[in-house]
Design a protein around this motif. Sequence first.
Motif, mmCIF file in Angstrom:
data_model
loop_
_atom_site.group_PDB
_atom_site.id
_atom_site.type_symbol
_atom_site.label_atom_id
_atom_site.label_comp_id
_atom_site.label_asym_id
_atom_site.label_seq_id
_atom_site.Cartn_x
_atom_site.Cartn_y
_atom_site.Cartn_z
ATOM 1 N N SER B 3 0.827 -1.212 0.000
ATOM 2 C CA SER B 3 0.000 0.000 0.000
ATOM 3 C C SER B 3 0.858 1.258 0.000
ATOM 4 O O SER B 3 0.459 2.290 -0.531
ATOM 5 C CB SER B 3 -0.938 -0.013 1.208
ATOM 6 N N LEU B 4 2.049 1.153 0.583
ATOM 7 C CA LEU B 4 2.955 2.317 0.555
ATOM 8 C C LEU B 4 3.399 2.608 -0.878
ATOM 9 O O LEU B 4 3.489 3.759 -1.291
ATOM 10 C CB LEU B 4 4.190 2.062 1.428
ATOM 11 N N LEU B 6 1.663 1.794 -3.526
ATOM 12 C CA LEU B 6 0.463 2.347 -4.172
ATOM 13 C C LEU B 6 0.374 3.851 -3.917
ATOM 14 O O LEU B 6 0.058 4.632 -4.813
ATOM 15 C CB LEU B 6 -0.792 1.689 -3.597
ATOM 16 N N ASN B 7 0.655 4.241 -2.681
ATOM 17 C CA ASN B 7 0.624 5.660 -2.324
ATOM 18 C C ASN B 7 1.623 6.468 -3.138
ATOM 19 O O ASN B 7 1.298 7.528 -3.663
ATOM 20 C CB ASN B 7 0.967 5.834 -0.841
ATOM 21 N N MET B 10 0.453 6.812 -6.576
ATOM 22 C CA MET B 10 -0.653 7.767 -6.684
ATOM 23 C C MET B 10 -0.096 9.198 -6.718
ATOM 24 O O MET B 10 -0.526 10.017 -7.532
ATOM 25 C CB MET B 10 -1.611 7.596 -5.501
ATOM 26 N N ALA B 142 4.202 3.141 10.002
ATOM 27 C CA ALA B 142 5.067 2.598 8.957
ATOM 28 C C ALA B 142 6.443 3.155 9.259
ATOM 29 O O ALA B 142 6.597 4.361 9.423
ATOM 30 C CB ALA B 142 4.611 3.053 7.581
ATOM 31 N N LYS B 146 10.661 1.657 5.690
ATOM 32 C CA LYS B 146 9.655 1.166 4.739
ATOM 33 C C LYS B 146 9.234 2.272 3.783
ATOM 34 O O LYS B 146 9.036 2.042 2.591
ATOM 35 C CB LYS B 146 8.426 0.643 5.485
ATOM 36 N N ILE B 147 9.077 3.475 4.320
ATOM 37 C CA ILE B 147 8.671 4.596 3.472
ATOM 38 C C ILE B 147 9.756 4.897 2.442
ATOM 39 O O ILE B 147 9.480 5.092 1.256
ATOM 40 C CB ILE B 147 8.360 5.834 4.349
#
Lengths: 310, 314
Positions: B3-4, B6-7, B10, B142, B146-147
């Motif tokens: 999901s990170l 995906l962010n 986006m 998070a 990871k970011i």
Amino acid sequence: MSHEPIVSLRHVTKRIGRSTIIDNLTFDVPQGEIFGFLGPNGAGKTTTIRMMVGLMSITQGEIIIKGENIKSGFEQAIRHVGAIVENPEMYKYLSGYHNLVHYARMVPGVNKERIDEVISLVKLDKRIHDKVKKYSLGMRQRLGVAQALLHRPSLLILDEPTNGLDPAGIRELRDYLRLLTRTEGITVIVSSHLLSEMELMCDRVAILQQGKLVDVKGIQEFMSSATEQVQTYIIDASPAEQALGALCDMDKVREAKAVPDGLELVAEREHIPEILADLMRLNIRIYKAQPQRQSLEDRFLEMTGGGQNG
Amino acid sequence: MGSLILNENMKLYRRPRTWAMLGFMVAIVLFLSIMDWYHNDKRTEGDEWRNVVIEEKQQRSEILNDPKLNEENRSYNEQRVAILDYHLEHDIRPEEGTMWDAINGTAGLTILITLFTVIVAGDSLAGEFSGGTIKLLLIRPASRLKILVSKYISMLMFGILLLLILFIVSILFNGLIYRFGNIDLPLVMVNTEGEIVERNMVATLWKTYLFNGVSTIMFVTMAFMISSAFRSSAMAIGFSIFALFAGTIVSEVLQAYEWSKFILFSNLDLTQYLTGRPYQEGMTLTFSAVVLSAYFILFNLVSWLVFTKRDVAA
């Protein structure tokens, strides 16, 4: 509701280079309250908040949120926290909705229904698909509140939340925070340098001054200690000159003078009814008698040494 | 983690800037292909290619007759003549006048991919700081690592996307211009041992892409490191692009020194091992791979340490 504190600070110290920004802070934030950080600019409010949310490292001491250490158990501890640090800066090129989707993806268990729920909660339904760059400051603030509430945090941290809000917006926010604490048991920490705001909003305030904790007190304690003191009253009486003369003759009046609003007198709270009764006995008509509401501010300035920092 | 990413995607693909880059990529491929076709020696297109090859062979032979010719030019011209002979003997036409000429030409656009990916990478991290959004990004469950990794992966994905666009647009468009004639033409080239060999055209093309991709990854990693250290997109993009263009000059100036083979820029161009002419005697693909890995690890270590340890103030 348990009475275990939701946040505990233990000997929290922050040093940058040789200067100590935060000096040995120790206090608890009880659950379900609106807790205020009060202090002049540069007192360390924002630094403390940044340490609480893991944006800044803690030089010494520890911060425990819901039993989890923010340093060693960051991902567990931060799960319970929703925050706005300073201005709620969003991705301006994304719509409000996509900003929320962005933050929703970062916490497990926030679905589309929850996003919609939060949107209607902050009343952004109509404009949520507009790009954030088209939002007014107030709308950005509301979007900021929305992203902070998305994951149903137990602790909401708002750094200077009323910055840039108009009086109606401030009132709305205040009512809303009250609602959150009363109905959902959320604890709210707000920081501000504006006393009047804190007085209306908070249950308890911690006063910071140059990185040190001056005092933590319930707002009621604050107010009552203030009311015990000698206070200044403004009286609107007619004829004014005769009233002023009479006041100056009274033993109970410590000081009396004419001011643009009427007459200003300094006396103990206990003596006010008698003073007014004496005036009326002299056929002086009294339209208004009002205590000056700057007592908290005065006390604050007293505690923080005159508020030379603004 | 998913999901990170995906962010990050986006935030990347919902910006007009990104689409402008993709559009520019397509446009420049089309433009170069048309120019290549327009200026093509039309004689090479039909069966007359033999005459063109024979002409070139004669020219090169004349050059070789010059006794004052230096060693480098001599060996180059000898190689060309050998290749031209091979074309004639085996009745394999050269790429000139086919779709492959322009397609191989557009492979040079990988530098544009590096440029765009560096711009996006430099801004991806530093932009969060300058926009203030980093404060809301880092207060989620998070970890900073990871970011950072999710941003890095989304950048690499963007680079791969640009590469796919380059490949597909250039094959399709040039294919259409030449009606997909000679699509199975092999590439005749000299290998590192000096023998003349036939190679699959698409496989060689992708080898060039991937070898260039290595340098893209190194520059993106560098941009990321600067971005994380200085938190300024301008600095990250500026320095990386400067390095992109000045790097070759630096390694050329220092070529005389033996230690210069340890410089990042001397190892970036892995196509030097495709053509068999390394930057310095004795350098091998393995040597460059080791040096590049060392830089790669160093850059990432710096990004990671600085990004995860430093305070987010102001």
